[in-house]
Design a protein around this motif. Structure first.
Motif, PDB file in Angstrom:
ATOM      1  N   ALA A   2       0.845  -1.195   0.000  1.00 18.29           N
ATOM      2  CA  ALA A   2       0.000   0.000   0.000  1.00 18.29           C
ATOM      3  C   ALA A   2       0.884   1.249   0.000  1.00 18.29           C
ATOM      4  O   ALA A   2       2.098   1.178   0.161  1.00 18.29           O
ATOM      5  N   GLY A   4       0.962   3.592   2.129  1.00 13.24           N
ATOM      6  CA  GLY A   4       1.336   4.094   3.440  1.00 13.24           C
ATOM      7  C   GLY A   4       0.373   5.105   4.014  1.00 13.24           C
ATOM      8  O   GLY A   4       0.591   5.647   5.085  1.00 13.24           O
ATOM      9  N   THR A   5      -0.704   5.355   3.333  1.00 13.73           N
ATOM     10  CA  THR A   5      -1.641   6.342   3.871  1.00 13.73           C
ATOM     11  C   THR A   5      -2.866   5.705   4.510  1.00 13.73           C
ATOM     12  O   THR A   5      -3.756   6.393   4.972  1.00 13.73           O
ATOM     13  N   GLU A   6      -2.934   4.397   4.517  1.00 14.50           N
ATOM     14  CA  GLU A   6      -4.084   3.756   5.166  1.00 14.50           C
ATOM     15  C   GLU A   6      -3.711   2.348   5.622  1.00 14.50           C
ATOM     16  O   GLU A   6      -2.786   1.734   5.103  1.00 14.50           O
ATOM     17  N   LEU A   7      -4.444   1.874   6.608  1.00 19.24           N
ATOM     18  CA  LEU A   7      -4.290   0.498   7.050  1.00 19.24           C
ATOM     19  C   LEU A   7      -5.325  -0.346   6.320  1.00 19.24           C
ATOM     20  O   LEU A   7      -6.517  -0.038   6.354  1.00 19.24           O
ATOM     21  N   THR A   8      -4.876  -1.429   5.698  1.00 22.83           N
ATOM     22  CA  THR A   8      -5.790  -2.229   4.882  1.00 22.83           C
ATOM     23  C   THR A   8      -6.856  -2.942   5.697  1.00 22.83           C
ATOM     24  O   THR A   8      -7.895  -3.301   5.160  1.00 22.83           O
TER      25      THR A   8
ATOM     26  N   GLU B  42       5.003   7.381  10.505  1.00 21.05           N
ATOM     27  CA  GLU B  42       3.771   7.441   9.716  1.00 21.05           C
ATOM     28  C   GLU B  42       2.800   6.348  10.147  1.00 21.05           C
ATOM     29  O   GLU B  42       1.602   6.580  10.288  1.00 21.05           O
ATOM     30  N   VAL B  43       3.335   5.144  10.324  1.00 22.96           N
ATOM     31  CA  VAL B  43       2.467   4.044  10.728  1.00 22.96           C
ATOM     32  C   VAL B  43       1.905   4.291  12.122  1.00 22.96           C
ATOM     33  O   VAL B  43       0.729   4.029  12.396  1.00 22.96           O
ATOM     34  N   LEU B  46      -1.055   6.364  11.851  1.00 25.16           N
ATOM     35  CA  LEU B  46      -2.221   5.598  11.390  1.00 25.16           C
ATOM     36  C   LEU B  46      -2.810   4.764  12.518  1.00 25.16           C
ATOM     37  O   LEU B  46      -4.024   4.630  12.648  1.00 25.16           O
ATOM     38  N   LEU B  52      -8.103   7.145  12.407  1.00 26.38           N
ATOM     39  CA  LEU B  52      -8.849   5.970  12.836  1.00 26.38           C
ATOM     40  C   LEU B  52      -9.752   6.386  13.984  1.00 26.38           C
ATOM     41  O   LEU B  52      -9.423   6.206  15.143  1.00 26.38           O
ATOM     42  N   MET B 130      -1.760  -5.905  10.936  1.00 24.44           N
ATOM     43  CA  MET B 130      -2.538  -4.780  10.413  1.00 24.44           C
ATOM     44  C   MET B 130      -1.676  -3.740   9.715  1.00 24.44           C
ATOM     45  O   MET B 130      -2.188  -2.954   8.918  1.00 24.44           O
ATOM     46  N   ILE B 131      -0.390  -3.706  10.016  1.00 22.51           N
ATOM     47  CA  ILE B 131       0.465  -2.677   9.386  1.00 22.51           C
ATOM     48  C   ILE B 131       1.389  -3.259   8.323  1.00 22.51           C
ATOM     49  O   ILE B 131       2.093  -2.504   7.656  1.00 22.51           O
ATOM     50  N   ALA B 133       1.113  -4.286   5.385  1.00 27.18           N
ATOM     51  CA  ALA B 133       0.981  -3.802   4.008  1.00 27.18           C
ATOM     52  C   ALA B 133       1.637  -2.434   3.840  1.00 27.18           C
ATOM     53  O   ALA B 133       2.009  -2.063   2.725  1.00 27.18           O
ATOM     54  N   VAL B 134       1.797  -1.693   4.927  1.00 27.71           N
ATOM     55  CA  VAL B 134       2.453  -0.381   4.827  1.00 27.71           C
ATOM     56  C   VAL B 134       3.874  -0.369   5.399  1.00 27.71           C
ATOM     57  O   VAL B 134       4.663   0.519   5.093  1.00 27.71           O
ATOM     58  N   ASP B 135       4.211  -1.331   6.255  1.00 24.43           N
ATOM     59  CA  ASP B 135       5.591  -1.411   6.774  1.00 24.43           C
ATOM     60  C   ASP B 135       5.958  -2.860   7.058  1.00 24.43           C
ATOM     61  O   ASP B 135       5.947  -3.311   8.202  1.00 24.43           O
TER      62      ASP B 135
END
Lengths: 162, 162, 162, 162, 162, 162
Positions: A2, A4-8, B42-43, B46, B52, B130-131, B133-135
């Motif tokens: 992704a 990096g701007t949202e959690l899936t 950043e994470v 989020l 959220l 949960m993170i 996908a972004v990290d």
């Protein structure tokens, strides 16, 4: 990956959900994860050396890790159930620590990082359980994904901190 | 605590066993364990910030940790089943990491370190899920017992690495 | 022991029920059960001899049996959940068979025969799983309670068929 | 079938592993297993005759066996999780014993012998649990695979000892 | 009973927790719960009448309910694990519905309402599963606690809607 | 849908079985189910309003429902294990009740009505668990399948009682 701007796993309204993977391709996927249990040289000798002629302490942790991999979707709420096609857990003993390396494969629609991480952490916790009477202060660290392949994001690996 | 010359879970012939606790006293026992998930600023935003609105990512991890504590004796082969009398999981977010603190109580014959460690590690793995996908490179570390009380060994606590 | 004219787990109308044990005394209870896996001399050599330097096949079965004991009340519908205080699984290899002996203890209101039997049978099935590619025709037999003590019926043991 | 010189679930260094089945073909596979519970003629009358108008004792064992089949990969450490497509458990009562026959199907990459064996053994243990108050000395034997089909090894069946 | 101004399972900061019951008294506790499955007269005949000579559909639901009671603390996140001392599930068939009544006992520190409710709901869902091919529109309702006793709040019961 | 003259899960002799689905087509299947928890306006304010800044009570029930969906085939004896590809649980609060809506998807050979119903009922039971200290008389009702699609029976939906 992704942007990096949202959690899936979290919807537009902030509520948790199990991500819809019904449109993802079935491919072979592999992930390797690790954990490091840091203890004392004395405990390491007990874990791996001649005092334990059958090396059964490591075998117990290995079995626990493999069984743990199969429980991943029951433990991690938003994880998808997966048909694991192989799992192994290996140990690399050092002077005062042991590195646990777990590799899991599937032929499915999602990756198996969580299964590999769960296997590594359950194996590490099982070792801690067996040594806690002699070294309550042992620490588990560096629990991380070492490499993964398969799926839309392709090959990925990282340098493991020495 | 044992004298460090043997592993309590391994018999004289090196075979694994579930230690006999039938002669131990029933007392109230408490253990606190922690894990630290290291990710990016950043994470962290989020995970905990206004994007959220319901803070549900942390709630999911909290529930997973509490349920995980109740699965400890199914996951850790030589662990005794215990009637947990309370369990809680708290989060201490920092700039690029979050500390997970789990506290478990029982009135029973063995300590609850493994339950607290399992709660902390399952909560940490749930956050990673949960993170990821972004990290994908996030790391779980410092999984350790912070303090315990009750039972023959009495009070024990440690300095937590800052 | 009942007088043999009724099944305790079935009500007057023939419906199944979990027997009410709330009035039974809490005592220490022990049960030992066994199973025998019959295979070939070649397979026995593979299971226990030098080709398997770590003897890990037996260790895997041992762990499975101990974990199985803890799952007894989830597997056997009318069985009461019990706080197991110790469990061990031992192996007595012979020329073309191996005897699996499981001993379980509790401090509780019901006996632990079912836990010991479940441990022995899961350990035996785990051995079968590991040898089935080389001896599909192996047979598990003589799954029985060897001895029990504690509770209203006191000590009991039997001759084990040679 | 392997050539009998190695155990498939144990690596070259003797460590246990979940065999990699990712290259195996998806085919329909069926396995039938059995167990025999030997008890007394009186107990057999209680289990199957008119005193139990609903025949519920056998129904309880049947349900336990079917649920047990679905728990196989959680109980047997190196077993792969499988999507079972059907499961049934039947009883063949004789004068002083009852034969339990379990048949399991899957469409998958590994056989279902372990699922059928687990179903038969859990059903047998459940029957023992219900009769143990009237015949503690009952014995479970002849737990074996009767037949299997599907997969690389094709059809296989055996004579069942009379 | 609380004064209605707060939820006991939620801390001052709104975070969920497993309530600390370590100071509560161990007493015998009983709870009865029910559910009602509403379907058609035809389906009711199939469920309970002569077409099913062994009445096995109800037996399956009964076993599922009893096993479900034992899984309560794994299913309901903030529920305490409890040593159930008895469990039964009964059915009261009517013309186009069946009332499921579950009664659970424990000797412990918390009540067993959740265990009784879980037993009733799992039994009702199991019946629905067996009839859904002939009456997909069946409805489960009136899932509620009928009575409870034991513990600080003493006896409690309610009128059940006719 | 069957013709209403037989139960699919019961054989010709009245014995229960897990229906053979090995010949059914793999298609994408979706099911939505609901439950309604009826309580008091005061409790509804506690569940959803500002007193619970993180709305964590609903999050706990949501996670429990999603995890419950994954346990369906362990809870419902004749249900087939399914690879769930997504699951979500939503809440529609009203003045003195809350409607729980669960939607589950799979790509498989059987429908997911039971998974959706299990998710809705476990989420409802979890809410009851959290409010029972303030409203023991709360009732769960209208647990039913709202809609399903995929498989031989195609699209189906119903009017939900207002």
């Amino acid at each position: 990956m992704a942007d990096g701007t949202e959690l899936t796993h979290v919807g537009a309204d902030g509520s948790a959900r199990m991500v819809d993977v019904s449109a993802k391709a079935v491919t072979q996927r592999i992930a390797t994860a690790q954990a490091v249990l840091s203890t004392t040289p004395e405990v390491m000798r007990l874990l791996v050396a001649g005092e334990l002629p059958k090396g059964e302490a490591l075998a117990v942790a290995r079995v626990a890790g493999i069984l743990g991999a199969k429980q991943t979707s029951s433990l991690i709420p938003l994880c998808h159930p997966l048909p694991i096609s192989s799992a192994k857990v290996d140990f690399e003993p050092a002077e005062s620590s042991v590195r646990i390396v777990a590799t899991v494969k599937t032929t499915g629609v999602t990756g198996v990082e969580m299964e590999a991480l769960t296997a590594a952490s359950v194996a590490a916790l099982t070792l801690y359980d067996m040594i806690k009477a002699v070294d309550r202060g042992a620490v588990i660290g560096e629990l991380l994904v070492v490499a993964k392949s398969g799926g839309a994001s392709g090959e990925w690996s990282r340098e493991v901190p020495a």
